[in-house]
Design a protein around this motif. Structure first.
Motif, PDB file in Angstrom:
ATOM      1  N   MET A  62       6.588  11.211   3.261  1.00  0.00           N
ATOM      2  CA  MET A  62       5.524  10.258   2.018  1.00  0.00           C
ATOM      3  C   MET A  62       4.170  10.930   1.975  1.00  0.00           C
ATOM      4  N   GLU A  63       3.445  10.690   0.795  1.00  0.00           N
ATOM      5  CA  GLU A  63       2.298  11.421   0.163  1.00  0.00           C
ATOM      6  C   GLU A  63       1.152  10.898   0.564  1.00  0.00           C
ATOM      7  N   ARG A  64       1.034   9.458   0.676  1.00  0.00           N
ATOM      8  CA  ARG A  64       0.856   8.086   0.063  1.00  0.00           C
ATOM      9  C   ARG A  64      -0.150   7.268   1.698  1.00  0.00           C
ATOM     10  N   LEU A  65      -0.235   6.675   2.065  1.00  0.00           N
ATOM     11  CA  LEU A  65      -0.086   5.614   3.158  1.00  0.00           C
ATOM     12  C   LEU A  65      -1.565   4.266   2.592  1.00  0.00           C
ATOM     13  N   PHE A  66      -0.985   3.681   2.239  1.00  0.00           N
ATOM     14  CA  PHE A  66      -1.934   2.313   2.312  1.00  0.00           C
ATOM     15  C   PHE A  66      -1.979   1.554   3.472  1.00  0.00           C
ATOM     16  N   ILE A  67      -3.532   1.486   3.790  1.00  0.00           N
ATOM     17  CA  ILE A  67      -3.811   1.002   4.854  1.00  0.00           C
ATOM     18  C   ILE A  67      -4.818  -0.337   4.318  1.00  0.00           C
ATOM     19  N   VAL A  68      -4.034  -1.419   4.525  1.00  0.00           N
ATOM     20  CA  VAL A  68      -4.849  -2.745   3.611  1.00  0.00           C
ATOM     21  C   VAL A  68      -4.199  -3.955   4.728  1.00  0.00           C
ATOM     22  N   ASN A  69      -5.911  -4.474   4.568  1.00  0.00           N
ATOM     23  CA  ASN A  69      -6.304  -6.005   5.419  1.00  0.00           C
ATOM     24  C   ASN A  69      -6.362  -7.332   4.751  1.00  0.00           C
ATOM     25  N   GLU A  70      -5.199  -7.538   4.869  1.00  0.00           N
ATOM     26  CA  GLU A  70      -4.413  -8.872   4.605  1.00  0.00           C
ATOM     27  C   GLU A  70      -5.653  -9.990   4.140  1.00  0.00           C
ATOM     28  N   HIS A  71      -6.261  -9.765   5.554  1.00  0.00           N
ATOM     29  CA  HIS A  71      -7.923 -10.824   5.858  1.00  0.00           C
ATOM     30  C   HIS A  71      -9.280 -10.873   5.043  1.00  0.00           C
ATOM     31  N   ALA A  72      -9.358  -9.639   4.471  1.00  0.00           N
ATOM     32  CA  ALA A  72     -10.156  -9.300   3.535  1.00  0.00           C
ATOM     33  C   ALA A  72     -10.392 -10.245   1.723  1.00  0.00           C
ATOM     34  N   GLY A  73     -11.452 -10.326   1.704  1.00  0.00           N
ATOM     35  CA  GLY A  73     -12.157 -10.953   0.790  1.00  0.00           C
ATOM     36  C   GLY A  73     -11.470 -12.650   1.027  1.00  0.00           C
ATOM     37  N   LYS A  74     -11.413 -13.235   1.192  1.00  0.00           N
ATOM     38  CA  LYS A  74     -10.848 -14.770   1.172  1.00  0.00           C
ATOM     39  C   LYS A  74      -9.372 -14.588   1.170  1.00  0.00           C
ATOM     40  N   GLY A  75      -8.541 -14.209   1.365  1.00  0.00           N
ATOM     41  CA  GLY A  75      -7.409 -13.846   1.701  1.00  0.00           C
ATOM     42  C   GLY A  75      -7.119 -13.070   0.445  1.00  0.00           C
ATOM     43  N   LYS A  76      -7.993 -13.084  -0.459  1.00  0.00           N
ATOM     44  CA  LYS A  76      -7.621 -12.210  -2.009  1.00  0.00           C
ATOM     45  C   LYS A  76      -7.040 -11.282  -1.843  1.00  0.00           C
ATOM     46  N   THR A  77      -7.040 -10.647  -0.059  1.00  0.00           N
ATOM     47  CA  THR A  77      -6.102  -8.919  -0.658  1.00  0.00           C
ATOM     48  C   THR A  77      -4.326  -9.663  -0.198  1.00  0.00           C
ATOM     49  N   LYS A  78      -4.475 -10.811   0.602  1.00  0.00           N
ATOM     50  CA  LYS A  78      -3.237 -11.165   0.948  1.00  0.00           C
ATOM     51  C   LYS A  78      -2.180 -11.561  -0.730  1.00  0.00           C
ATOM     52  N   LYS A  79      -3.039 -12.288  -0.946  1.00  0.00           N
ATOM     53  CA  LYS A  79      -2.467 -12.566  -2.101  1.00  0.00           C
ATOM     54  C   LYS A  79      -2.864 -11.369  -3.728  1.00  0.00           C
ATOM     55  N   ARG A  80      -2.916 -10.437  -3.494  1.00  0.00           N
ATOM     56  CA  ARG A  80      -3.274  -9.662  -4.660  1.00  0.00           C
ATOM     57  C   ARG A  80      -2.186  -8.646  -4.199  1.00  0.00           C
ATOM     58  N   TRP A  81      -2.681  -8.467  -2.935  1.00  0.00           N
ATOM     59  CA  TRP A  81      -0.669  -6.781  -2.479  1.00  0.00           C
ATOM     60  C   TRP A  81       0.272  -6.434  -3.136  1.00  0.00           C
TER      61      TRP A  81
ATOM     62  N   TYR B 298       4.491   5.608  -1.455  1.00  0.00           N
ATOM     63  CA  TYR B 298       4.174   4.976  -0.575  1.00  0.00           C
ATOM     64  C   TYR B 298       4.452   4.267   0.565  1.00  0.00           C
ATOM     65  N   ASP B 299       3.899   4.460   1.728  1.00  0.00           N
ATOM     66  CA  ASP B 299       3.811   3.980   2.842  1.00  0.00           C
ATOM     67  C   ASP B 299       2.860   2.885   3.295  1.00  0.00           C
ATOM     68  N   ALA B 300       3.207   1.974   3.920  1.00  0.00           N
ATOM     69  CA  ALA B 300       2.476   0.923   3.934  1.00  0.00           C
ATOM     70  C   ALA B 300       1.607   0.119   5.506  1.00  0.00           C
ATOM     71  N   ARG B 301       0.256  -0.419   6.602  1.00  0.00           N
ATOM     72  CA  ARG B 301       0.341   0.000   7.173  1.00  0.00           C
ATOM     73  C   ARG B 301      -0.459  -1.694   6.996  1.00  0.00           C
ATOM     74  N   PHE B 302      -0.412  -2.196   7.821  1.00  0.00           N
ATOM     75  CA  PHE B 302      -1.657  -3.316   7.437  1.00  0.00           C
ATOM     76  C   PHE B 302      -2.180  -3.971   8.831  1.00  0.00           C
ATOM     77  N   THR B 303      -3.953  -4.080   9.221  1.00  0.00           N
ATOM     78  CA  THR B 303      -4.401  -4.482  10.202  1.00  0.00           C
ATOM     79  C   THR B 303      -3.956  -6.003  10.901  1.00  0.00           C
ATOM     80  N   SER B 304      -4.872  -5.982  12.001  1.00  0.00           N
ATOM     81  CA  SER B 304      -4.667  -6.793  12.782  1.00  0.00           C
ATOM     82  C   SER B 304      -5.860  -7.259  13.534  1.00  0.00           C
ATOM     83  N   LYS B 305      -6.622  -6.381  13.486  1.00  0.00           N
ATOM     84  CA  LYS B 305      -7.747  -7.171  14.199  1.00  0.00           C
ATOM     85  C   LYS B 305      -8.852  -5.441  13.692  1.00  0.00           C
ATOM     86  N   PRO B 306     -10.158  -6.079  13.876  1.00  0.00           N
ATOM     87  CA  PRO B 306     -11.585  -5.007  13.380  1.00  0.00           C
ATOM     88  C   PRO B 306     -11.278  -3.694  14.275  1.00  0.00           C
TER      89      PRO B 306
END
Length: 292
Positions: free
Chosen positions: A1-20, A34-42
């Protein structure tokens, strides 16, 4: 797999979770695998990125400037292509790279954009893509991070904290060693060191900064009364503050900052401790995807 998306769902007042999910649909439309990984802490995005560079040729940060800086610190110097989907409140690096806020247009940039080398600022081994603020704006960033509701409001939160601290933050004496030149300012409000023009959600703090020219830009605001500082503050959104005689601009490759008392430092809104500090530009250390 060529691309990995690193997703912070808490960013942008929850906007990231809504937009993903919307971003995923657009990725499918363009046939992007693509593949995706989600962050859960700073700081988790740093570790994910460090491990991912051995398996992916492209890492894409999905979130705000904090997420961006974490991913950048995980891949700098590795040759891996960095991209971003701006879903935070400030999105200053996306503004610099001409990556649109609209998810469809951002994905189109990912599919069709060009990539170029980019410099980074290095402060004690930590990389900053946009700008470092020392003094008043470091105190503002600290205040914002202590009040989560301000952090969620982006530019509005910055302005509110700035107005509050204009009444209480005392100016400081600072010595700057910029390459082989020494400067002293006995009544300084802030020193900004820019790799890019923007910070704080669109403020052009270092309007002449270019993020691939191999030099860092400095903006020093000094010898102003609180009222004078308040008057020129709005002009920073257009980069016109540099026309004031007590706002000085410099360029160099390395700057050593020493102050009479420890003053706070931030890098793209992230708290980086206090002075003294040494900041160095690292030319072309990151390969980034630009929009059109």
């Amino acid at each position: 797999m060529e691309r990995l998306f690193i997703v912070n769902e808490h960013a942008g007042k929850g906007k990231t979770k809504k937009r993903w999910p919307m971003i995923q649909r657009h990725l499918d439309t363009f046939g992007i695998r693509y593949d995706a990984r989600f962050t859960s802490k700073p700081k988790e995005a740093i570790e994910i990125a460090k491990k991912a560079v051995h398996h992916y040729s492209q890492l894409i940060a999905v979130g705000g400037d904090g997420t961006v800086n974490e991913v950048v610190n995980g891949i700098a110097g590795q040759g891996t292509l960095f991209g971003l989907m701006p879903t935070g409140t400030g999105n200053d690096l996306a503004r610099t790279l001409h990556i649109p806020d609209d998810p469809y247009l951002a994905v189109r940039c990912l599919a069709n954009g060009t990539h170029h080398p980019m410099d980074l600022l290095d402060i004690n081994g930590f990389y900053v893509a946009g700008a470092i603020g020392i003094g008043l704006d470091g105190a503002v960033a600290t205040d914002i991070n202590l009040a989560s509701w301000k952090k969620k409001t982006g530019t509005v939160g910055y302005i509110l904290s700035m107005l509050k601290l204009l009444l209480t933050f005392p100016p400081f004496a600072v010595s700057l060693q910029i390459d082989d030149q020494a400067f002293f300012f006995p009544n300084c409000w802030l020193v900004a060191i820019g790799n890019s023009k923007y910070y704080g959600g669109g403020m052009k703090i270092c309007p002449q900064a270019v993020n691939n020219d191999g030099v860092l830009d400095l903006c020093v605001v000094h010898n102003l009364s609180r009222i004078e500082l308040l008057k020129i503050f709005p002009s920073v959104f257009h980069g016109m503050h540099v026309l004031h005689p007590n706002v000085l601009c410099f360029q160099g490759k390395k700057v050593r900052v020493t102050t009479e008392r420890p003053v706070p430092i931030h890098g793209d809104g992230e708290i980086l401790g206090n002075t003294p500090s040494v900041i160095v530009v690292r030319p072309h250390i990151l390969n980034v995807l630009f929009g059109s």
